[in-house]
Design an enzyme around this catalytic site. Sequence first.
Site, PDB file in Angstrom:
ATOM      1  CE1 TYR A 181      -3.490   2.486  -0.008  1.00  0.00           C
ATOM      2  CE2 TYR A 181      -4.287   1.529   2.041  1.00  0.00           C
ATOM      3  CZ  TYR A 181      -4.459   2.391   0.974  1.00  0.00           C
ATOM      4  OH  TYR A 181      -5.588   3.153   0.896  1.00  0.00           O
ATOM      5  CE1 TYR A 186      -3.481   5.201   6.501  1.00  0.00           C
ATOM      6  CE2 TYR A 186      -4.247   4.309   4.420  1.00  0.00           C
ATOM      7  CZ  TYR A 186      -4.518   4.808   5.679  1.00  0.00           C
ATOM      8  OH  TYR A 186      -5.813   4.907   6.111  1.00  0.00           O
ATOM      9  NE  ARG A 308     -20.672   8.344  -6.365  1.00  0.00           N
ATOM     10  CZ  ARG A 308     -21.521   8.779  -7.290  1.00  0.00           C
ATOM     11  NH1 ARG A 308     -22.558   8.037  -7.623  1.00  0.00           N
ATOM     12  NH2 ARG A 308     -21.358   9.944  -7.890  1.00  0.00           N
ATOM     13  CB  ALA A 330     -15.223   0.501  -2.546  1.00  0.00           C
ATOM     14  NE  ARG A 331     -18.169   5.571  -2.799  1.00  0.00           N
ATOM     15  CZ  ARG A 331     -18.070   6.838  -3.178  1.00  0.00           C
ATOM     16  NH1 ARG A 331     -18.773   7.755  -2.559  1.00  0.00           N
ATOM     17  NH2 ARG A 331     -17.284   7.181  -4.170  1.00  0.00           N
ATOM     18  CB  CYS A 354     -23.643   3.174  -4.763  1.00  0.00           C
ATOM     19  SG  CYS A 354     -22.820   4.443  -3.808  1.00  0.00           S
ATOM     20  CB  CYS A 372     -25.162   0.117   2.781  1.00  0.00           C
ATOM     21  SG  CYS A 372     -25.588   0.591   1.098  1.00  0.00           S
ATOM     22  CG  ASP A 657     -37.430   9.190   9.293  1.00  0.00           C
ATOM     23  OD1 ASP A 657     -36.388   9.004   9.946  1.00  0.00           O
ATOM     24  OD2 ASP A 657     -37.425   9.456   8.078  1.00  0.00           O
TER      25      ASP A 657
HETATM   26  P1  ADP Z   1     -39.405   7.388   6.275  1.00  0.00           P
HETATM   27  O1  ADP Z   1     -38.063   8.019   6.104  1.00  0.00           O
HETATM   28  O2  ADP Z   1     -39.578   6.774   7.619  1.00  0.00           O
HETATM   29  O3  ADP Z   1     -39.786   6.496   5.153  1.00  0.00           O
HETATM   30  P2  ADP Z   1     -40.768   9.694   5.139  1.00  0.00           P
HETATM   31  O4  ADP Z   1     -41.074  10.962   5.847  1.00  0.00           O
HETATM   32  O5  ADP Z   1     -39.759   9.713   4.060  1.00  0.00           O
HETATM   33  O6  ADP Z   1     -40.449   8.624   6.272  1.00  0.00           O
HETATM   34  O7  ADP Z   1     -42.068   9.127   4.485  1.00  0.00           O
HETATM   35  C1  ADP Z   1     -43.289   9.078   5.172  1.00  0.00           C
HETATM   36  C2  ADP Z   1     -44.371   9.054   4.108  1.00  0.00           C
HETATM   37  O8  ADP Z   1     -45.602   8.731   4.734  1.00  0.00           O
HETATM   38  C3  ADP Z   1     -44.586  10.397   3.419  1.00  0.00           C
HETATM   39  O9  ADP Z   1     -44.507  10.217   2.014  1.00  0.00           O
HETATM   40  C4  ADP Z   1     -45.993  10.807   3.851  1.00  0.00           C
HETATM   41  O10 ADP Z   1     -46.676  11.515   2.821  1.00  0.00           O
HETATM   42  C5  ADP Z   1     -46.644   9.473   4.118  1.00  0.00           C
HETATM   43  N1  ADP Z   1     -47.774   9.517   5.053  1.00  0.00           N
HETATM   44  C6  ADP Z   1     -47.768  10.059   6.301  1.00  0.00           C
HETATM   45  N2  ADP Z   1     -48.985   9.913   6.883  1.00  0.00           N
HETATM   46  C7  ADP Z   1     -49.758   9.244   5.994  1.00  0.00           C
HETATM   47  C8  ADP Z   1     -51.115   8.801   5.994  1.00  0.00           C
HETATM   48  N3  ADP Z   1     -51.903   8.996   7.050  1.00  0.00           N
HETATM   49  N4  ADP Z   1     -51.596   8.155   4.901  1.00  0.00           N
HETATM   50  C9  ADP Z   1     -50.790   7.937   3.821  1.00  0.00           C
HETATM   51  N5  ADP Z   1     -49.517   8.354   3.758  1.00  0.00           N
HETATM   52  C10 ADP Z   1     -48.999   9.004   4.820  1.00  0.00           C
HETATM   53 FE1  SF4 Z   2     -23.408   3.899  -1.526  1.00  0.00          FE
HETATM   54 FE2  SF4 Z   2     -24.449   2.564   0.486  1.00  0.00          FE
HETATM   55 FE3  SF4 Z   2     -22.178   3.848   0.821  1.00  0.00          FE
HETATM   56 FE4  SF4 Z   2     -24.435   5.251   0.504  1.00  0.00          FE
HETATM   57  S1  SF4 Z   2     -23.931   3.899   2.204  1.00  0.00           S
HETATM   58  S2  SF4 Z   2     -22.460   5.620  -0.491  1.00  0.00           S
HETATM   59  S3  SF4 Z   2     -25.546   3.919  -0.885  1.00  0.00           S
HETATM   60  S4  SF4 Z   2     -22.527   2.127  -0.525  1.00  0.00           S
END
Ligand code: ADP
Ligand code: SF4
Length: 709
Positions: A181, A186, A308, A330-331, A354, A372, A657
């Site tokens: 390497y 390095y 990439r 890699a990715r 990716c 990932c 989320d």
């Molecule tokens: P995650 O990252 O967890 O997937 P996002 O915020 O990207 O969350 O996506 C949540 C999705 O859920 C959004 O597209 C939103 O419009 C949809 N959503 C939220 N509440 C409702 C509901 N009551 N009926 C249908 N879709 C919904």
């Molecule tokens: Fe690509 Fe996954 Fe790395 Fe994001 S986490 S750069 S999608 S290999």
Amino acid sequence: MGNRDLSLCHPQHRILFEPVQIGPVVAPNRFYQVPHASGMTEANPRVRASFRGMKAEGGWGVVSTGAVSIHPSSDDSPLPYARLWNDADIASHALTTEAVHRHGSLAAVELWHGGAVVMNRTSRLPPLSPSGVPWAATHVGFMGQQRPKPMDSRDIDAVLNWQRAATRRALDAGFDIIYVYAGMGYLGYEFLLPEYNWRTDGYGGSLENRTRFVREMLEVTRDEAGGRAAVALRISLEELRAKASDHYESEAHGVVSLLSQVPDLWDVKMDSSPNDCGASRFRPEGAHEPIIDFVRTVTDRPVVGVGRFTSPDTMVSQIKRGVLDLIGGARASIADPFLPDKVRRGESDAIRECIGCNICIASWHDGVPVRCTQNATAGEEWRRDWHPEQFRQTDKPEHLLVVGGGPAGLEAALVAARQGFQVTLAEQRSDWGGRVLDESALPGLGVWRRVRDYRVWALSQLGNVAMYTDSPMDAESIADLAPDHIALATGAQWTRHLYSALEIPDQPLDGPKVFTPEDVFANRISGERILVFDYDNYYLGGVIAEHLGRRGCNVVYATPAGHASAWTFMTNELPYVYKALGEQQVEILTTTNLNGFDGEQATLSNLFNGQTLERPVDAIVLVGLRLPNTSLYQALLQSRAGGHKGLQGTGINLVGDALAPGAIAHAVHSGHGFARGLLEGDAGLYRRDEPITLEDPQPVVILNPATGS
Ligand code: ADP
Ligand code: SF4
């Protein structure tokens, strides 16, 4: 190599499946998983073997390790690295080579001495360097408060001996390609670059002298390998290419010419991680080409490089234009271990490309096994028995309703459908993607749409999924469907909370001119002078500041953190974030808190000394606390408790989320894990890996306990 049948492969892509001779070994095709960090060490050898073995199963003709230290004086802790320090380390690597060989691929080992880059925080040996010049000396992440020792001739001999001994162990472990390497700061690299190499002996001065150490490392490796394995040189060429040379077009041309026939394989790359493993936000596919394009004209040994690459057409173009012989990934190989197999079967549409977000490299910076965004199974192959392409089938094809078509909902629906469940996916908006749809419209994030596109495409291929957009769901409409399982992937929302001086969320900041990222996505921001206040400190605050700057606004970006978009240090984006904000003339205030806003004047204060400052602005965008959207979940729980017929016996679950706001990678992983958990036996599986130890571990030989050499 599992299956080599090319009958379904697009004729244009068949060239990618030609074997390539690399010294004494033959790569079965041109797909080469170059060495990359995985965060997997001797502490988790089975996780590591399964992770690498999966890529061989997916058709990568060569599969490499990440950095494997040859001696305790190359100790990168707390960053994770593997080792071949003594014979006790052989068995854990043998697990990897067996996993790779099982599918007919070659296994490569990236032997590594970190030189002055490593701080030997655990071994407490002095770092070694050509001339005592520290590396990235003012970079907090690398500060170890120890300057490297200038190597004397005994040290040089010692390193050559360690490389020889590690080569012997690598052969015993079953590796087919053994690396020297000389990249990324390095030890070998430090000998090549005059900035680090001030020596006046036979290892410094002229270009010939500066290449001597690397040449000798290659020679001892070849001598020890004795024709049983190929010898590869991994080298960074960016800085060398920028240096004029009396006899060559550049010093990079000089080094490659001088060593042209010494290695069996050239693995060529960039110098700094943000350039070498650049985020898609700032670096396009194939960004290395202008630096490494000459190598093949100077050597007749095969050349592998990265960029990439996810498109087979781009890969073919690299081969046909004579840039590369082997397509390094890699990715691309993390996001889709089965990329080669999909190209072979003529199913390029099925490649999970990716997105270049660099969450994977952030895992290494975090000191943990790889994660990932696109491939939730990365790192989970052994631990949770998650195969990226194979899914156990349910014998009870029950009905799953997924509410929300963001990354979590799409992934949950896809994995459940692949397991044979009957899936309904409902999204209130008129298009799929949730936050990805919004965020990918911001500067530089267009490639992130692949999170949505891949899943929407894959779902469209399945017969057991019904997908509905423009379908807001409430408790009543859900109960009417009477599903067996419900996944609520309803996302999260940004709030207007300010944070206290201790960085704890406090009271919301009210007012008509106080906005959140959702207002940016919906184009609701008005005003010329905007303060973007970032408590989140990942990419979004910085991207929004850049976006508003591009729209012609006069933008102030402020944060309590020490840098703008501070966490993007982890994803290799930080230097480019500053460049992008600089181009938009965004004023950056760090270690600053936001105290209030009267509609005309924002009052801020220094986080440490309390000194106040004011900025006249028309509006504030707060990128701060995100809270999960759980009202539908609460309503459903109530309905079920109230005895609603359609919900009796129904599993009601939050995913993504809506469960716990995070990065997109977290949402995808959550959706994936939820769906796998629908199958009895998969729920809760979490194997714990353990080191492979000898009953009576032998000491590592350190000749001189004071210097390590
Ligand atoms: P995650 O990252 O967890 O997937 P996002 O915020 O990207 O969350 O996506 C949540 C999705 O859920 C959004 O597209 C939103 O419009 C949809 N959503 C939220 N509440 C409702 C509901 N009551 N009926 C249908 N879709 C919904
Ligand atoms: Fe690509 Fe996954 Fe790395 Fe994001 S986490 S750069 S999608 S290999």
